[in-house]
Design a protein around this motif. Structure first.
Motif, PDB file in Angstrom:
ATOM      1  N   THR A 133       0.864  -1.277   0.004  1.00 50.27           N
ATOM      2  CA  THR A 133       0.036   0.030   0.031  1.00 50.27           C
ATOM      3  C   THR A 133       0.936   1.295  -0.114  1.00 50.27           C
ATOM      4  O   THR A 133       1.830   1.456   0.892  1.00 50.27           O
ATOM      5  N   PRO A 134       0.559   2.418  -0.969  1.00 51.25           N
ATOM      6  CA  PRO A 134       1.430   3.396  -0.955  1.00 51.25           C
ATOM      7  C   PRO A 134       1.518   4.410   0.308  1.00 51.25           C
ATOM      8  O   PRO A 134       0.357   4.801   0.712  1.00 51.25           O
ATOM      9  N   LYS A 135       2.681   4.221   1.161  1.00 48.38           N
ATOM     10  CA  LYS A 135       2.849   4.836   2.365  1.00 48.38           C
ATOM     11  C   LYS A 135       4.043   5.496   2.476  1.00 48.38           C
ATOM     12  O   LYS A 135       4.750   4.718   2.479  1.00 48.38           O
ATOM     13  N   LEU A 140       9.778   5.466   4.910  1.00 47.74           N
ATOM     14  CA  LEU A 140      10.669   5.984   5.843  1.00 47.74           C
ATOM     15  C   LEU A 140      11.130   5.009   6.897  1.00 47.74           C
ATOM     16  O   LEU A 140      12.430   5.177   7.322  1.00 47.74           O
ATOM     17  N   ALA A 141      10.190   4.278   7.135  1.00 47.27           N
ATOM     18  CA  ALA A 141      10.495   2.947   8.196  1.00 47.27           C
ATOM     19  C   ALA A 141      11.889   2.389   7.679  1.00 47.27           C
ATOM     20  O   ALA A 141      12.870   1.979   8.147  1.00 47.27           O
ATOM     21  N   MET A 142      11.832   1.723   6.273  1.00 45.08           N
ATOM     22  CA  MET A 142      12.927   1.102   5.603  1.00 45.08           C
ATOM     23  C   MET A 142      14.145   1.973   5.570  1.00 45.08           C
ATOM     24  O   MET A 142      15.356   1.486   5.714  1.00 45.08           O
ATOM     25  N   ALA A 143      14.066   3.370   5.264  1.00 46.34           N
ATOM     26  CA  ALA A 143      15.226   3.988   5.246  1.00 46.34           C
ATOM     27  C   ALA A 143      15.949   4.382   6.505  1.00 46.34           C
ATOM     28  O   ALA A 143      17.252   4.223   6.637  1.00 46.34           O
ATOM     29  N   LYS A 144      15.175   4.345   7.450  1.00 49.89           N
ATOM     30  CA  LYS A 144      15.846   4.561   8.927  1.00 49.89           C
ATOM     31  C   LYS A 144      16.424   3.094   9.478  1.00 49.89           C
ATOM     32  O   LYS A 144      17.572   3.118   9.883  1.00 49.89           O
ATOM     33  N   SER A 145      15.877   1.918   8.832  1.00 48.84           N
ATOM     34  CA  SER A 145      16.611   0.959   9.242  1.00 48.84           C
ATOM     35  C   SER A 145      17.807   0.576   8.614  1.00 48.84           C
ATOM     36  O   SER A 145      18.417   0.000   9.175  1.00 48.84           O
ATOM     37  N   ILE A 165       7.217   4.625  -6.177  1.00 45.11           N
ATOM     38  CA  ILE A 165       7.130   5.934  -6.598  1.00 45.11           C
ATOM     39  C   ILE A 165       6.020   6.664  -5.663  1.00 45.11           C
ATOM     40  O   ILE A 165       6.455   7.896  -5.452  1.00 45.11           O
ATOM     41  N   LEU A 166       4.671   6.344  -5.553  1.00 42.60           N
ATOM     42  CA  LEU A 166       3.984   7.151  -4.714  1.00 42.60           C
ATOM     43  C   LEU A 166       4.220   7.097  -3.207  1.00 42.60           C
ATOM     44  O   LEU A 166       4.218   8.268  -2.595  1.00 42.60           O
ATOM     45  N   SER A 167       5.149   6.146  -2.763  1.00 43.14           N
ATOM     46  CA  SER A 167       5.361   6.218  -1.261  1.00 43.14           C
ATOM     47  C   SER A 167       6.536   7.250  -0.939  1.00 43.14           C
ATOM     48  O   SER A 167       6.737   7.634   0.158  1.00 43.14           O
ATOM     49  N   THR A 168       7.265   7.712  -2.403  1.00 42.32           N
ATOM     50  CA  THR A 168       8.609   8.498  -2.009  1.00 42.32           C
ATOM     51  C   THR A 168       8.056   9.929  -2.691  1.00 42.32           C
ATOM     52  O   THR A 168       9.189  10.792  -2.677  1.00 42.32           O
ATOM     53  N   ARG A 169       7.167   9.983  -3.098  1.00 43.39           N
ATOM     54  CA  ARG A 169       6.760  11.354  -3.991  1.00 43.39           C
ATOM     55  C   ARG A 169       6.876  12.397  -3.268  1.00 43.39           C
ATOM     56  O   ARG A 169       7.170  13.777  -3.585  1.00 43.39           O
ATOM     57  N   ASN A 170       6.601  12.582  -1.809  1.00 47.42           N
ATOM     58  CA  ASN A 170       6.493  13.567  -1.035  1.00 47.42           C
ATOM     59  C   ASN A 170       7.685  13.835  -0.199  1.00 47.42           C
ATOM     60  O   ASN A 170       8.143  14.888   0.509  1.00 47.42           O
TER      61      ASN A 170
END
Length: 208
Positions: A133-135, A140-145, A165-170
């Motif tokens: 689900t695009p979130k 961000l949780a993955m990037a923090k890990s 793409i939708l999850s990183t758009r912002n």
């Protein structure tokens, strides 16, 4: 060159990604990088700038005063660049800023950029993943890990993933590209190049 492959939780999977030395281990060519980045930025310019010249400014064409006897300079038109509201001398006109570079030079530039990142430990490999689900929160949780939270990142995927793409758009510091479309500017502009496992093989084959 081999790099450890991490999972989205930031843990090593025990697998290694083989980075072709012909792509990630060459002596970088700074001038090739400069030319490729210059072309990329030039191609982004719209070139729609325009100012009015004296033949385009609205105004009377009547001679302002008689030619002789006034003690002042000759003046023929209110549209002269010398007067307020007059046309602009040698002003900008619409133009195309793009220019051509040879294919081999562009490939050398990309290999040089990737070699710089590999040399400075700016490349990280993560196993292939997808987001159901695009979130933004999920990414961000993955990037923090992966210890990449808040860092300028180029995420390279083997193929387009709409949900990623939708999850990183912002996120201003994250750009997502398909491995086939990796360019020199994006690589040099990123602090870290995060590559999905499948994209490594694509780049190895494309640039070797």
């Amino acid at each position: 060159m081999e790099l450890a492959i991490y999972n989205i939780s930031g843990q090593e999977t025990g697998k290694k990604a083989l980075l072709n030395d012909a792509v990630f281990g060459i002596e970088p060519n700074d001038h090739a990088i400069y030319l490729d980045v210059k072309q990329y930025l030039a191609n982004q310019r719209q070139g729609t700038h325009k100012s009015k010249q004296r033949n385009e400014v609205a105004g009377s064409t009547k001679k302002l005063k008689k030619q002789k006897g006034t003690g002042g300079a000759r003046a023929g038109s209110i549209k002269s660049p010398l007067f307020p509201g007059g046309g602009r001398v040698f002003g900008p006109v619409p133009r195309d800023y793009s220019f051509k570079l040879n294919k081999k030079l562009k490939q050398l530039a990309r290999r040089s950029a990737l070699s710089y990142k590999a040399k400075n430990e700016g490349i990280k490999v993560v196993e292939n993943f997808s987001i159901e689900t695009p979130k933004t929160k999920t990414f961000l949780a993955m990037a923090k890990s992966l210890n990449l939270e808040g860092k300028k990142m180029l995420l390279v995927l083997p193929e387009s993933d709409h949900n990623v793409i939708l999850s990183t758009r912002n996120l201003q510091n994250v750009k997502v590209v398909v491995a086939q479309n990796v360019n020199t500017y994006d690589v040099m502009n990123a602090g870290t190049v995060l590559m999905a496992e499948g994209s490594v093989n694509v780049i190895n084959e494309m640039l070797a």
